[in-house]
Write a protein that holds these residues in place. Structure first.
Motif, PDB file in Angstrom:
ATOM      1  N   CYS A 163       0.849  -1.193   0.000  1.00 55.99           N
ATOM      2  CA  CYS A 163       0.000   0.000   0.000  1.00 55.99           C
ATOM      3  C   CYS A 163       0.885   1.243   0.000  1.00 55.99           C
ATOM      4  O   CYS A 163       1.804   1.352   0.814  1.00 55.99           O
ATOM      5  N   ALA A 164       0.609   2.151  -0.903  1.00 56.87           N
ATOM      6  CA  ALA A 164       1.239   3.468  -0.887  1.00 56.87           C
ATOM      7  C   ALA A 164       0.189   4.475  -0.441  1.00 56.87           C
ATOM      8  O   ALA A 164      -0.901   4.542  -1.009  1.00 56.87           O
ATOM      9  N   ALA A 165       0.499   5.240   0.589  1.00 56.29           N
ATOM     10  CA  ALA A 165      -0.392   6.290   1.083  1.00 56.29           C
ATOM     11  C   ALA A 165       0.215   7.642   0.758  1.00 56.29           C
ATOM     12  O   ALA A 165       1.397   7.884   1.045  1.00 56.29           O
ATOM     13  N   ALA A 166      -0.574   8.491   0.140  1.00 57.39           N
ATOM     14  CA  ALA A 166      -0.102   9.817  -0.260  1.00 57.39           C
ATOM     15  C   ALA A 166      -0.831  10.882   0.539  1.00 57.39           C
ATOM     16  O   ALA A 166      -2.040  10.793   0.773  1.00 57.39           O
ATOM     17  N   LEU A 167      -0.100  11.898   0.958  1.00 60.51           N
ATOM     18  CA  LEU A 167      -0.650  13.054   1.651  1.00 60.51           C
ATOM     19  C   LEU A 167      -0.279  14.296   0.855  1.00 60.51           C
ATOM     20  O   LEU A 167       0.895  14.523   0.566  1.00 60.51           O
ATOM     21  N   VAL A 168      -1.287  15.089   0.477  1.00 64.36           N
ATOM     22  CA  VAL A 168      -1.054  16.302  -0.301  1.00 64.36           C
ATOM     23  C   VAL A 168      -1.789  17.460   0.366  1.00 64.36           C
ATOM     24  O   VAL A 168      -2.957  17.339   0.742  1.00 64.36           O
ATOM     25  N   SER A 169      -1.082  18.578   0.527  1.00 63.18           N
ATOM     26  CA  SER A 169      -1.697  19.775   1.104  1.00 63.18           C
ATOM     27  C   SER A 169      -2.143  20.703  -0.024  1.00 63.18           C
ATOM     28  O   SER A 169      -1.615  20.637  -1.140  1.00 63.18           O
ATOM     29  N   PRO A 170      -3.100  21.587   0.237  1.00 66.95           N
ATOM     30  CA  PRO A 170      -3.567  22.505  -0.806  1.00 66.95           C
ATOM     31  C   PRO A 170      -2.461  23.403  -1.366  1.00 66.95           C
ATOM     32  O   PRO A 170      -2.559  23.865  -2.499  1.00 66.95           O
ATOM     33  N   ASP A 171      -1.397  23.627  -0.569  1.00 64.89           N
ATOM     34  CA  ASP A 171      -0.303  24.472  -1.062  1.00 64.89           C
ATOM     35  C   ASP A 171       0.773  23.678  -1.795  1.00 64.89           C
ATOM     36  O   ASP A 171       1.835  24.203  -2.126  1.00 64.89           O
ATOM     37  N   GLY A 172       0.504  22.395  -2.038  1.00 69.88           N
ATOM     38  CA  GLY A 172       1.379  21.613  -2.894  1.00 69.88           C
ATOM     39  C   GLY A 172       2.408  20.737  -2.212  1.00 69.88           C
ATOM     40  O   GLY A 172       3.176  20.054  -2.886  1.00 69.88           O
ATOM     41  N   ARG A 173       2.436  20.706  -0.892  1.00 67.48           N
ATOM     42  CA  ARG A 173       3.365  19.806  -0.217  1.00 67.48           C
ATOM     43  C   ARG A 173       2.881  18.367  -0.353  1.00 67.48           C
ATOM     44  O   ARG A 173       1.690  18.096  -0.233  1.00 67.48           O
TER      45      ARG A 173
END
Length: 211
Positions: free
Chosen positions: A133-143
């Motif tokens: 499983c790959a879990a991705a976290l993305v913030s609205p500012d692009g991090r």
């Protein structure tokens, strides 16, 4: 789409309609971010997120596609995952094609039947496999952060158990005599590839919420 049109108090969105994944993520984030209430972690169910084409060749790439789309559309921190089964003697296949290995997306019975047929002449010592499983976290500012979790084990010659989904009835995790489909939800969460990936990403969710 603004955050207010999703849920005025929402802070994290899971780019999935799967209620089981949502509850698992809520449980894990409750430990990592005590100030975050379950209601502040929402799924994309009922949210008109744009359709995305999962055209990447890795779990990480497809998880990022979904998380980026959710963060952009909602203005929230977005979490997404992509997962599948990697069989040693098949060179890591079905991999990203796990859910549609038989040609029909989500047909667990057909997928399991095809996999068993492909491994019919493979003896037990060589039936090693792992769930990834790959879990991705993305913030609205692009991090962006992407982390991987794995559960290693072996495949049986016939399915056992009524729980779980996908290839769970065929898969015996290392250290177990039961298949993933014979474990309780709590037992599976504790060792699963998704549980590991979500727990790894939870600390980063806490950091981004506080920043």
């Amino acid at each position: 789409m603004s955050v207010h049109s999703v849920n005025g108090g929402a802070r994290v969105v899971l780019a999935s309609h799967n209620t089981g994944k949502l509850e698992e993520l809520r449980r894990i984030l409750a430990d990592a971010v005590p100030s975050l209430t379950p209601e502040q972690v929402v799924s994309s169910a009922g949210i008109a997120l744009p359709d995305v084409v999962e055209d990447q060749v890795t779990f990480e790439g497809n998880a990022l596609i979904k998380a980026r789309a959710a963060a952009s559309a909602t203005g929230l921190l977005a979490v997404a995952d992509d997962s599948g089964l990697a069989v040693d003697v098949l060179g890591g296949s079905p991999g990203i094609f796990s859910a549609r290995w038989s040609g029909r997306h989500g047909d667990d019975a057909a997928n399991n039947a095809l996999l068993l047929a492909q491994l019919s002449d493979i003896a037990d010592p060589h039936r090693g496999a792992r769930f990834v499983c790959a879990a991705a976290l993305v913030s609205p500012d692009g991090r962006e952060i992407v982390l991987r979790g794995e559960m290693t084990g072996r495949l049986l010659t016939a399915g056992r158990g009524e729980g779980g989904f996908g290839y769970d009835p065929l898969f015996v995790p290392d250290g177990e005599t039961r298949t993933s489909a014979e474990l309780t939800a709590a037992e599976k969460d504790a060792i699963s590839h998704r549980g590991k990936a979500f727990r790894a990403i939870a600390g980063h969710v806490a950091e981004l919420l506080e920043s």
